[in-house]
Every structure is written in C-alpha cells, then in structure tokens.
Write an enzyme that holds these catalytic residues in place. Structure first.
Site, short mmCIF file in Angstrom:
data_model
loop_
_atom_site.label_atom_id
_atom_site.label_comp_id
_atom_site.label_asym_id
_atom_site.label_seq_id
_atom_site.Cartn_x
_atom_site.Cartn_y
_atom_site.Cartn_z
N PHE B 55 0.83 -1.21 0.00
CA PHE B 55 0.00 0.00 0.00
C PHE B 55 0.86 1.26 0.00
O PHE B 55 0.68 2.16 0.80
CB PHE B 55 -0.97 0.02 1.21
CG PHE B 55 -1.96 -1.09 1.17
CD1 PHE B 55 -3.11 -0.99 0.39
CD2 PHE B 55 -1.74 -2.27 1.88
CE1 PHE B 55 -4.02 -2.03 0.34
CE2 PHE B 55 -2.64 -3.31 1.84
CZ PHE B 55 -3.79 -3.19 1.06
N HIS B 56 1.83 1.27 -0.90
CA HIS B 56 2.63 2.48 -1.05
C HIS B 56 3.30 2.49 -2.42
O HIS B 56 3.25 1.50 -3.16
CB HIS B 56 3.68 2.59 0.07
CG HIS B 56 4.70 1.50 0.05
ND1 HIS B 56 4.62 0.39 0.86
CD2 HIS B 56 5.83 1.34 -0.67
CE1 HIS B 56 5.65 -0.40 0.63
NE2 HIS B 56 6.41 0.15 -0.30
N SER B 57 3.87 3.62 -2.74
CA SER B 57 4.67 3.79 -3.95
C SER B 57 5.90 4.59 -3.58
O SER B 57 5.97 5.17 -2.50
CB SER B 57 3.85 4.52 -5.02
OG SER B 57 4.66 4.86 -6.12
#
Lengths: 150, 150
Positions: B55-57
């Site tokens: 759940f990240h970039s």
C-alpha cells in the site's frame, strides 16, 4: 565466536497491534546492519536434510549468512578454532570474514540460506581444498595473532 | 507488464548429478542480474494468508521482489494500468520502478518475500496515501508517455 566470525542481531519489525497478521520485516542496510557494501546476494534452498554444502574459504570475501523459513547449522573453523552455529531466525546473521572455512548442514525443510556478500564472484578468491587452505590459513592467523599482541 | 515493472529471470544453479540432494542456488549481482546497486535488503515473513501489505509507492526507489519458500501475489498498478503477478520461484524476480503502487497478498505458509532495494530507507521517498499518489503519478506517467512519443 571464533576469530573473523560474529553474530549480528537485526531488527524484527512487527505491527504491535497485529504481529501474527502482518508478520515480520527485517531491514538490512549496507554499511549499517551489514558491515560492508552488498555487491552480491545469493540464496540456497531445497537442500536435503543429509546434505552438506560449503567446504571452502575465501581470501578476502566477507559474508553474512541468514536462515529464513527454517534452520541450518554452520560449522566454521580455522586451523586453531572451530564452532558450530545454528541459524534459525530472521533477525540474526552470521558474519564470516577472511580465511574461515565453512560447512553448512542440517538444512531443515523450507529452509532458505540467504547470503549477502561484499564482492562479486571471483574464483581466485576461493580456497576449495582444505589442504591448500591449511598452510595459508596458519600463516594468516599466526600473523593476525602476532599483530594483536603488539 | 505495466510501465516501470518487469519480470527478471535468474540462474538456478543445481548440481547436475544430484539436484535433489544439494538443492538450488541463485546468485544476484548488483549491476548484473539486479539493475542497480544493492543498498538495502529486507525480507517479510510469517504473514497471515488473509493479510495484505504494501500500500505504497516510491518516487525514486527501485526494488526487486523475490518469493522464497512459498508464493505471494503482488498487485502493481499505476493510474493507467494494473496487473497481478504471482511470485513462487527463486529464479524469478519482479522489478518495480518509480511511481508504481504495490500491494502484496495471498502469502502462503513458509513464504518469505525478499526485497532488494536501490536506496537506503527514506520516508520522503514514499507515497503512503493513494490520494496523494494519484495526481503525482498521473503527471509522472503522462510526461513519460509524452517523452516516449517524441
């Protein structure tokens, strides 16, 4: 621990609210948890419980060995000392420096041995015969002991 | 594969005389199999089968994800594309570059997700909210498409 080896203890990052759900994360940064630049990574898996691997030493290469998903035993030795280390936790690693002979055995089911290495692969850096290793290692550790006594 | 991701295929070194006994070894060298300097390594394990992580970039960080000892699925997406990749073999890795959102799920028992990263940890390089990520990623990929069309 024998000369040129030591246990490293890493962080085991878990969500305090739900550790069993999100599991574990261990970060290893070159120059911090790992005392060298990470030039190469390799992993060994699917090894039979009765198999032994390793049987070599390095002239300069430094490595950190970590066992993931199971356990493995590592026999580290020099002409003057020896020890058997059990690796079974993601938050600990075995540092092995120059002129240490190593043999890995008792790989459990699901064990992956992760190795971080300080240099690219270089066959010239290997001793693959204990007979060739022995006199050079005696000279290396004798000089090292002399230096540390002066 | 979607933009800024690709599958990497590695060597699976086995003893031809006794592969089941000695198992598998995969070497990954920075600048060769891995298309960046390896500044950091981390691994995630003991994750519940129903849990999702990620759940990240990242703005700049490049990573290679490898699943050892089991399988995991990775949902990679951008504002314009998405794909689900299953990782289950030691000789394959998922490269993820800049501005790709990732979610990892369906961790099997005994799965360890090994990640090699191009930079030290830097919280400023993260997008942890999809809402913050979305407009910047639209701008990033729009410009990238424009550049590749000229």
């Amino acid at each position: 621990m024998i000369t040129n080896t030591r246990m490293l203890h890493f962080r085991d990052i878990r969500d305090p609210r739900n550790a069993a759900y999100y599991g574990h994360l261990t970060p290893l940064t070159a120059g911090k948890e790992i005392p060298f630049d990470i030039k190469r990574v390799y992993y060994i898996y699917g090894v039979d419980a009765s198999a032994k691997r390793g049987f070599h030493s390095h002239r300069e290469l430094e490595q950190v060995l970590i066992c993931l998903g199971g356990s493995v035993r590592v026999h580290v030795k020099t002409p003057f000392e020896e020890e058997i280390v059990t690796l079974s936790k993601g938050d600990e690693g075995l540092y092995i420096g120059a002129y240490v002979w190593r043999e890995m055995f008792d790989f459990s089911e699901h064990a992956t041995l992760l190795v971080l290495a300080s240099q690219d692969y270089d066959e010239q850096d290997y001793y693959r015969s204990y007979e060739a290793y022995l006199p050079d290692a005696i000279a290396y550790f004798s000089q090292k002991t002399e230096e540390s006594n002066t």
